[in-house]
Motif scaffolding. Sequence first.
Motif, PDB file in Angstrom:
ATOM      1  N   MET A   1      -5.088   0.005  28.880  1.00 23.47           N
ATOM      2  CA  MET A   1      -4.738   0.646  27.970  1.00 23.47           C
ATOM      3  C   MET A   1      -2.557   0.851  28.459  1.00 23.47           C
ATOM      4  N   LEU A   2      -1.564   0.490  27.057  1.00 27.09           N
ATOM      5  CA  LEU A   2      -0.379   0.127  27.228  1.00 27.09           C
ATOM      6  C   LEU A   2      -0.066   1.427  27.018  1.00 27.09           C
ATOM      7  N   VAL A   3       1.030   2.001  28.090  1.00 25.23           N
ATOM      8  CA  VAL A   3       1.381   3.456  27.986  1.00 25.23           C
ATOM      9  C   VAL A   3       3.536   2.924  27.623  1.00 25.23           C
ATOM     10  N   LYS A   4       3.780   3.188  27.257  1.00 22.53           N
ATOM     11  CA  LYS A   4       5.359   3.359  26.112  1.00 22.53           C
ATOM     12  C   LYS A   4       5.989   4.696  26.804  1.00 22.53           C
ATOM     13  N   TRP A   5       7.277   4.589  27.057  1.00 25.62           N
ATOM     14  CA  TRP A   5       7.584   5.918  27.583  1.00 25.62           C
ATOM     15  C   TRP A   5       9.615   5.759  26.780  1.00 25.62           C
ATOM     16  N   ILE A   6       9.617   6.327  26.526  1.00 21.58           N
ATOM     17  CA  ILE A   6      10.840   6.615  25.226  1.00 21.58           C
ATOM     18  C   ILE A   6      11.709   7.804  25.301  1.00 21.58           C
ATOM     19  N   ARG A   7      13.393   7.052  26.545  1.00 21.22           N
ATOM     20  CA  ARG A   7      14.098   8.740  26.671  1.00 21.22           C
ATOM     21  C   ARG A   7      15.121   8.722  25.950  1.00 21.22           C
ATOM     22  N   CYS A   8      15.757   9.409  25.282  1.00 20.34           N
ATOM     23  CA  CYS A   8      16.659   9.122  24.247  1.00 20.34           C
ATOM     24  C   CYS A   8      17.275  10.304  24.522  1.00 20.34           C
ATOM     25  N   THR A   9      19.457  10.165  24.156  1.00 24.24           N
ATOM     26  CA  THR A   9      19.665  11.192  23.982  1.00 24.24           C
ATOM     27  C   THR A   9      20.319  11.846  22.730  1.00 24.24           C
ATOM     28  N   VAL A  10      19.506  12.812  21.600  1.00 27.99           N
ATOM     29  CA  VAL A  10      19.854  13.033  20.391  1.00 27.99           C
ATOM     30  C   VAL A  10      21.591  14.166  20.298  1.00 27.99           C
ATOM     31  N   VAL A  11      21.986  12.707  19.428  1.00 24.58           N
ATOM     32  CA  VAL A  11      23.596  13.288  18.860  1.00 24.58           C
ATOM     33  C   VAL A  11      22.578  14.514  17.262  1.00 24.58           C
ATOM     34  N   ASP A  12      21.622  14.520  16.867  1.00 23.67           N
ATOM     35  CA  ASP A  12      21.255  15.170  15.617  1.00 23.67           C
ATOM     36  C   ASP A  12      20.584  15.389  15.445  1.00 23.67           C
ATOM     37  N   ARG A  13      20.155  17.144  16.823  1.00 26.67           N
ATOM     38  CA  ARG A  13      18.648  17.448  16.370  1.00 26.67           C
ATOM     39  C   ARG A  13      18.077  17.521  15.511  1.00 26.67           C
ATOM     40  N   ARG A  14      18.439  18.420  14.406  1.00 26.03           N
ATOM     41  CA  ARG A  14      17.528  18.737  13.334  1.00 26.03           C
ATOM     42  C   ARG A  14      17.081  17.644  12.637  1.00 26.03           C
ATOM     43  N   GLY A  15      18.104  16.138  12.213  1.00 25.93           N
ATOM     44  CA  GLY A  15      17.622  14.593  12.010  1.00 25.93           C
ATOM     45  C   GLY A  15      16.304  14.595  12.703  1.00 25.93           C
ATOM     46  N   PHE A  16      16.633  14.407  13.725  1.00 23.73           N
ATOM     47  CA  PHE A  16      16.031  13.927  14.696  1.00 23.73           C
ATOM     48  C   PHE A  16      14.322  14.652  14.840  1.00 23.73           C
ATOM     49  N   GLU A  17      14.321  15.199  14.719  1.00 20.83           N
ATOM     50  CA  GLU A  17      13.333  16.312  14.878  1.00 20.83           C
ATOM     51  C   GLU A  17      11.738  15.744  13.214  1.00 20.83           C
ATOM     52  N   ARG A  18      13.115  15.713  12.006  1.00 18.88           N
ATOM     53  CA  ARG A  18      12.035  15.397  10.661  1.00 18.88           C
ATOM     54  C   ARG A  18      11.881  14.207  11.251  1.00 18.88           C
ATOM     55  N   GLY A  19      12.797  13.162  11.493  1.00 18.90           N
ATOM     56  CA  GLY A  19      12.051  11.544  11.805  1.00 18.90           C
ATOM     57  C   GLY A  19      11.001  11.632  12.802  1.00 18.90           C
ATOM     58  N   GLN A  20      11.018  12.884  13.441  1.00 19.49           N
ATOM     59  CA  GLN A  20       9.679  12.489  14.316  1.00 19.49           C
ATOM     60  C   GLN A  20       8.149  12.505  13.958  1.00 19.49           C
ATOM     61  N   ARG A  21       8.481  13.545  12.837  1.00 19.10           N
ATOM     62  CA  ARG A  21       6.996  14.331  12.153  1.00 19.10           C
ATOM     63  C   ARG A  21       6.420  12.443  11.672  1.00 19.10           C
ATOM     64  N   LYS A  22       7.584  11.315  10.603  1.00 18.28           N
ATOM     65  CA  LYS A  22       7.384  10.501  10.269  1.00 18.28           C
ATOM     66  C   LYS A  22       5.999   9.924  10.965  1.00 18.28           C
ATOM     67  N   TRP A  23       6.820   9.813  11.961  1.00 19.50           N
ATOM     68  CA  TRP A  23       5.298   8.573  13.213  1.00 19.50           C
ATOM     69  C   TRP A  23       4.209   9.655  12.560  1.00 19.50           C
ATOM     70  N   ALA A  24       4.041  10.354  11.918  1.00 21.15           N
ATOM     71  CA  ALA A  24       2.148  10.168  11.773  1.00 21.15           C
ATOM     72  C   ALA A  24       1.738   9.083  10.883  1.00 21.15           C
ATOM     73  N   GLY A  25       3.127   8.339  10.595  1.00 24.34           N
ATOM     74  CA  GLY A  25       2.190   6.883  10.195  1.00 24.34           C
ATOM     75  C   GLY A  25       1.784   5.823  11.095  1.00 24.34           C
ATOM     76  N   LEU A  26       1.670   6.322  12.336  1.00 25.43           N
ATOM     77  CA  LEU A  26       1.032   5.264  13.308  1.00 25.43           C
ATOM     78  C   LEU A  26      -0.739   5.371  13.692  1.00 25.43           C
ATOM     79  N   LEU A  27      -0.961   6.657  12.405  1.00 24.07           N
ATOM     80  CA  LEU A  27      -1.987   6.802  12.628  1.00 24.07           C
ATOM     81  C   LEU A  27      -3.157   5.637  11.760  1.00 24.07           C
ATOM     82  N   GLY A  28      -3.921   4.827  11.731  1.00 23.91           N
ATOM     83  CA  GLY A  28      -4.754   3.884  11.596  1.00 23.91           C
ATOM     84  C   GLY A  28      -3.604   2.853  11.679  1.00 23.91           C
TER      85      GLY A  28
END
Length: 201
Positions: A1-28
């Motif tokens: 199994m491969l593990v990916k770790w991303i650490r980032c500094t967020v400058v637009d919290r609401r935009g980031f959280e909105r974008g984070q939900r789009k990663w649901a596209g990973l399913l499948g």
Amino acid sequence: MLVKWIRCTVVDRRGFERGQRKWAGLLGEPGFRAQGGGWSRGRQDVAHIFSFWESRAFYDSFMARSHDRLASSQAGTFKNAQVRLFDHRFDVKTGFEPRFTDADLIRVALCRVHEERAEHFVLMQEKVWNPAMAGSPGMVRGLFGEAPGNEYLVLSMWRSAAEHGKYRTERVERLALRAQTEADVAALAGDIVDMESAWTV
């Protein structure tokens, strides 16, 4: 199994959280297992994301095909992204599954180890640290990963901050002495992450 770790500094919290939900596209996506993350306890603008893939080949294929489309919705919402990939070496506690639903907190540690001490470090992880963490009430699951250049990831999921706090105060100094951690480790960086359930895929 491969593990990916991303650490980032967020400058637009609401935009980031909105974008984070789009990663649901990973399913499948072929080979995708799970993704989750949250905010650093120590620094409010730092986000951590962890994703799990069956193999490097599946991950590379995803990066070449679909990654940029999914990532585009978060463009401009963060800076200083640090991405690291680790191969899963062994579980902390048995039967690691990349699930986030039963954990409130993730403890992540990145250890850069002196080359000549790497074998000892891995052995101490198995013989000293793992049993101690596995025996701690509130520790749900964890894993130990390895990257080139004698870098190791220790990731543990906890039911609550209070239970993780108990483990820290009671055990860590004593265990570090027993495992000779200071002699093994050249550099240690880590964080405690409050899980955001909306980010779980």
